[in-house]
Write a protein that holds these residues in place. Sequence first.
Motif, PDB file in Angstrom:
ATOM      1  N   LEU A  17       1.278  -4.071  -7.198  1.00 15.80           N
ATOM      2  CA  LEU A  17       0.648  -4.369  -8.474  1.00 15.80           C
ATOM      3  C   LEU A  17       1.620  -4.150  -9.630  1.00 15.80           C
ATOM      4  O   LEU A  17       1.713  -4.982 -10.546  1.00 15.80           O
ATOM      5  CB  LEU A  17      -0.600  -3.500  -8.659  1.00 15.80           C
ATOM      6  CG  LEU A  17      -1.339  -3.669  -9.979  1.00 15.80           C
ATOM      7  CD1 LEU A  17      -2.015  -5.035 -10.015  1.00 15.80           C
ATOM      8  CD2 LEU A  17      -2.347  -2.559 -10.151  1.00 15.80           C
ATOM      9  N   PHE A  18       2.365  -3.055  -9.597  1.00 18.36           N
ATOM     10  CA  PHE A  18       3.343  -2.755 -10.642  1.00 18.36           C
ATOM     11  C   PHE A  18       4.432  -3.824 -10.696  1.00 18.36           C
ATOM     12  O   PHE A  18       4.791  -4.303 -11.775  1.00 18.36           O
ATOM     13  CB  PHE A  18       3.962  -1.369 -10.407  1.00 18.36           C
ATOM     14  CG  PHE A  18       5.053  -1.042 -11.371  1.00 18.36           C
ATOM     15  CD1 PHE A  18       4.757  -0.711 -12.681  1.00 18.36           C
ATOM     16  CD2 PHE A  18       6.380  -1.076 -10.975  1.00 18.36           C
ATOM     17  CE1 PHE A  18       5.766  -0.414 -13.589  1.00 18.36           C
ATOM     18  CE2 PHE A  18       7.391  -0.793 -11.868  1.00 18.36           C
ATOM     19  CZ  PHE A  18       7.080  -0.452 -13.176  1.00 18.36           C
ATOM     20  N   ILE A  19       4.943  -4.213  -9.544  1.00 16.37           N
ATOM     21  CA  ILE A  19       5.989  -5.236  -9.496  1.00 16.37           C
ATOM     22  C   ILE A  19       5.442  -6.569 -10.000  1.00 16.37           C
ATOM     23  O   ILE A  19       6.109  -7.284 -10.758  1.00 16.37           O
ATOM     24  CB  ILE A  19       6.561  -5.360  -8.074  1.00 16.37           C
ATOM     25  CG1 ILE A  19       7.339  -4.101  -7.711  1.00 16.37           C
ATOM     26  CG2 ILE A  19       7.454  -6.591  -7.945  1.00 16.37           C
ATOM     27  CD1 ILE A  19       7.741  -4.023  -6.259  1.00 16.37           C
ATOM     28  N   GLY A  20       4.227  -6.911  -9.611  1.00 20.72           N
ATOM     29  CA  GLY A  20       3.614  -8.148 -10.072  1.00 20.72           C
ATOM     30  C   GLY A  20       3.434  -8.169 -11.583  1.00 20.72           C
ATOM     31  O   GLY A  20       3.705  -9.181 -12.238  1.00 20.72           O
ATOM     32  N   TYR A  24       5.261 -10.673 -14.219  1.00 20.50           N
ATOM     33  CA  TYR A  24       4.403 -11.506 -15.070  1.00 20.50           C
ATOM     34  C   TYR A  24       4.733 -11.309 -16.555  1.00 20.50           C
ATOM     35  O   TYR A  24       4.885 -12.265 -17.300  1.00 20.50           O
ATOM     36  CB  TYR A  24       2.936 -11.186 -14.812  1.00 20.50           C
ATOM     37  CG  TYR A  24       1.985 -12.029 -15.628  1.00 20.50           C
ATOM     38  CD1 TYR A  24       1.746 -13.355 -15.275  1.00 20.50           C
ATOM     39  CD2 TYR A  24       1.337 -11.507 -16.733  1.00 20.50           C
ATOM     40  CE1 TYR A  24       0.877 -14.141 -16.011  1.00 20.50           C
ATOM     41  CE2 TYR A  24       0.475 -12.282 -17.477  1.00 20.50           C
ATOM     42  CZ  TYR A  24       0.251 -13.598 -17.114  1.00 20.50           C
ATOM     43  OH  TYR A  24      -0.597 -14.366 -17.858  1.00 20.50           O
ATOM     44  N   PHE A  25       4.833 -10.051 -16.980  1.00 22.01           N
ATOM     45  CA  PHE A  25       5.031  -9.778 -18.395  1.00 22.01           C
ATOM     46  C   PHE A  25       6.500  -9.789 -18.820  1.00 22.01           C
ATOM     47  O   PHE A  25       6.803 -10.023 -19.983  1.00 22.01           O
ATOM     48  CB  PHE A  25       4.397  -8.436 -18.775  1.00 22.01           C
ATOM     49  CG  PHE A  25       2.900  -8.473 -18.715  1.00 22.01           C
ATOM     50  CD1 PHE A  25       2.161  -9.260 -19.577  1.00 22.01           C
ATOM     51  CD2 PHE A  25       2.222  -7.725 -17.767  1.00 22.01           C
ATOM     52  CE1 PHE A  25       0.784  -9.298 -19.524  1.00 22.01           C
ATOM     53  CE2 PHE A  25       0.837  -7.748 -17.704  1.00 22.01           C
ATOM     54  CZ  PHE A  25       0.117  -8.535 -18.583  1.00 22.01           C
ATOM     55  N   LEU A  26       7.408  -9.496 -17.910  1.00 23.06           N
ATOM     56  CA  LEU A  26       8.831  -9.429 -18.256  1.00 23.06           C
ATOM     57  C   LEU A  26       9.640 -10.517 -17.576  1.00 23.06           C
ATOM     58  O   LEU A  26      10.853 -10.380 -17.433  1.00 23.06           O
ATOM     59  CB  LEU A  26       9.391  -8.052 -17.862  1.00 23.06           C
ATOM     60  CG  LEU A  26       8.710  -6.841 -18.483  1.00 23.06           C
ATOM     61  CD1 LEU A  26       9.263  -5.569 -17.890  1.00 23.06           C
ATOM     62  CD2 LEU A  26       8.873  -6.846 -19.978  1.00 23.06           C
ATOM     63  N   LEU A  62      16.978   0.030  -4.041  1.00 23.13           N
ATOM     64  CA  LEU A  62      15.786   0.463  -4.774  1.00 23.13           C
ATOM     65  C   LEU A  62      14.619   0.746  -3.833  1.00 23.13           C
ATOM     66  O   LEU A  62      13.900   1.731  -4.015  1.00 23.13           O
ATOM     67  CB  LEU A  62      15.385  -0.600  -5.795  1.00 23.13           C
ATOM     68  CG  LEU A  62      16.300  -0.727  -7.007  1.00 23.13           C
ATOM     69  CD1 LEU A  62      15.872  -1.919  -7.865  1.00 23.13           C
ATOM     70  CD2 LEU A  62      16.294   0.542  -7.824  1.00 23.13           C
ATOM     71  N   LEU A  63      14.441  -0.099  -2.827  1.00 23.67           N
ATOM     72  CA  LEU A  63      13.366   0.116  -1.864  1.00 23.67           C
ATOM     73  C   LEU A  63      13.596   1.399  -1.067  1.00 23.67           C
ATOM     74  O   LEU A  63      12.653   2.172  -0.826  1.00 23.67           O
ATOM     75  CB  LEU A  63      13.246  -1.073  -0.926  1.00 23.67           C
ATOM     76  CG  LEU A  63      12.094  -1.037   0.060  1.00 23.67           C
ATOM     77  CD1 LEU A  63      10.765  -0.985  -0.672  1.00 23.67           C
ATOM     78  CD2 LEU A  63      12.148  -2.238   0.974  1.00 23.67           C
ATOM     79  N   ASN A  64      14.822   1.672  -0.684  1.00 20.07           N
ATOM     80  CA  ASN A  64      15.127   2.917   0.021  1.00 20.07           C
ATOM     81  C   ASN A  64      14.861   4.131  -0.858  1.00 20.07           C
ATOM     82  O   ASN A  64      14.367   5.154  -0.379  1.00 20.07           O
ATOM     83  CB  ASN A  64      16.573   2.920   0.505  1.00 20.07           C
ATOM     84  CG  ASN A  64      16.749   2.133   1.769  1.00 20.07           C
ATOM     85  OD1 ASN A  64      15.926   2.209   2.664  1.00 20.07           O
ATOM     86  ND2 ASN A  64      17.817   1.368   1.836  1.00 20.07           N
ATOM     87  N   LEU A  65      15.171   4.029  -2.144  1.00 16.52           N
ATOM     88  CA  LEU A  65      14.902   5.126  -3.069  1.00 16.52           C
ATOM     89  C   LEU A  65      13.400   5.366  -3.205  1.00 16.52           C
ATOM     90  O   LEU A  65      12.945   6.512  -3.177  1.00 16.52           O
ATOM     91  CB  LEU A  65      15.515   4.820  -4.436  1.00 16.52           C
ATOM     92  CG  LEU A  65      15.295   5.867  -5.513  1.00 16.52           C
ATOM     93  CD1 LEU A  65      15.992   7.172  -5.130  1.00 16.52           C
ATOM     94  CD2 LEU A  65      15.802   5.359  -6.844  1.00 16.52           C
ATOM     95  N   VAL A  66      12.623   4.301  -3.317  1.00 14.41           N
ATOM     96  CA  VAL A  66      11.168   4.433  -3.421  1.00 14.41           C
ATOM     97  C   VAL A  66      10.609   5.064  -2.153  1.00 14.41           C
ATOM     98  O   VAL A  66       9.772   5.976  -2.219  1.00 14.41           O
ATOM     99  CB  VAL A  66      10.522   3.060  -3.697  1.00 14.41           C
ATOM    100  CG1 VAL A  66       9.016   3.108  -3.507  1.00 14.41           C
ATOM    101  CG2 VAL A  66      10.870   2.589  -5.097  1.00 14.41           C
ATOM    102  N   ILE A  67      11.051   4.616  -1.001  1.00 10.90           N
ATOM    103  CA  ILE A  67      10.566   5.179   0.262  1.00 10.90           C
ATOM    104  C   ILE A  67      10.936   6.653   0.370  1.00 10.90           C
ATOM    105  O   ILE A  67      10.118   7.478   0.798  1.00 10.90           O
ATOM    106  CB  ILE A  67      11.111   4.369   1.455  1.00 10.90           C
ATOM    107  CG1 ILE A  67      10.466   2.990   1.490  1.00 10.90           C
ATOM    108  CG2 ILE A  67      10.880   5.098   2.778  1.00 10.90           C
ATOM    109  CD1 ILE A  67      11.091   2.042   2.489  1.00 10.90           C
ATOM    110  N   LEU A  68      12.143   7.000  -0.027  1.00 10.31           N
ATOM    111  CA  LEU A  68      12.565   8.403   0.000  1.00 10.31           C
ATOM    112  C   LEU A  68      11.691   9.259  -0.899  1.00 10.31           C
ATOM    113  O   LEU A  68      11.242  10.344  -0.499  1.00 10.31           O
ATOM    114  CB  LEU A  68      14.036   8.513  -0.432  1.00 10.31           C
ATOM    115  CG  LEU A  68      14.586   9.917  -0.553  1.00 10.31           C
ATOM    116  CD1 LEU A  68      14.854  10.478   0.834  1.00 10.31           C
ATOM    117  CD2 LEU A  68      15.838   9.935  -1.393  1.00 10.31           C
TER     118      LEU A  68
END
Length: 75
Positions: A17-20, A24-26, A62-68
């Motif tokens: 949702l955040f990425i979407g 959308y806005f940026l 970035l995905l690895n950082l989020v998962i960590l």
Amino acid sequence: MSASAGKYLIIAGLLILFIGCAVYFLGNKLSWLGRLPGDIRIEKENFKFYFPITTMILFSALLNLVILLVRKFLH
């Protein structure tokens, strides 16, 4: 399903949702994405080839950082 699986699904949904919303806005401010130095682009008269290797490396990091971070704070 266990309660921890539910937590992961909620977090994944919020992340999507955040990425979407960001796209959308940026969307007009993210035009540099996909045109980074190192992205391979070959355009000829009847042929186009595009391989965004630098963008994929950035997304992977970035995905690895989020998962960590999710694993660190949920356990």
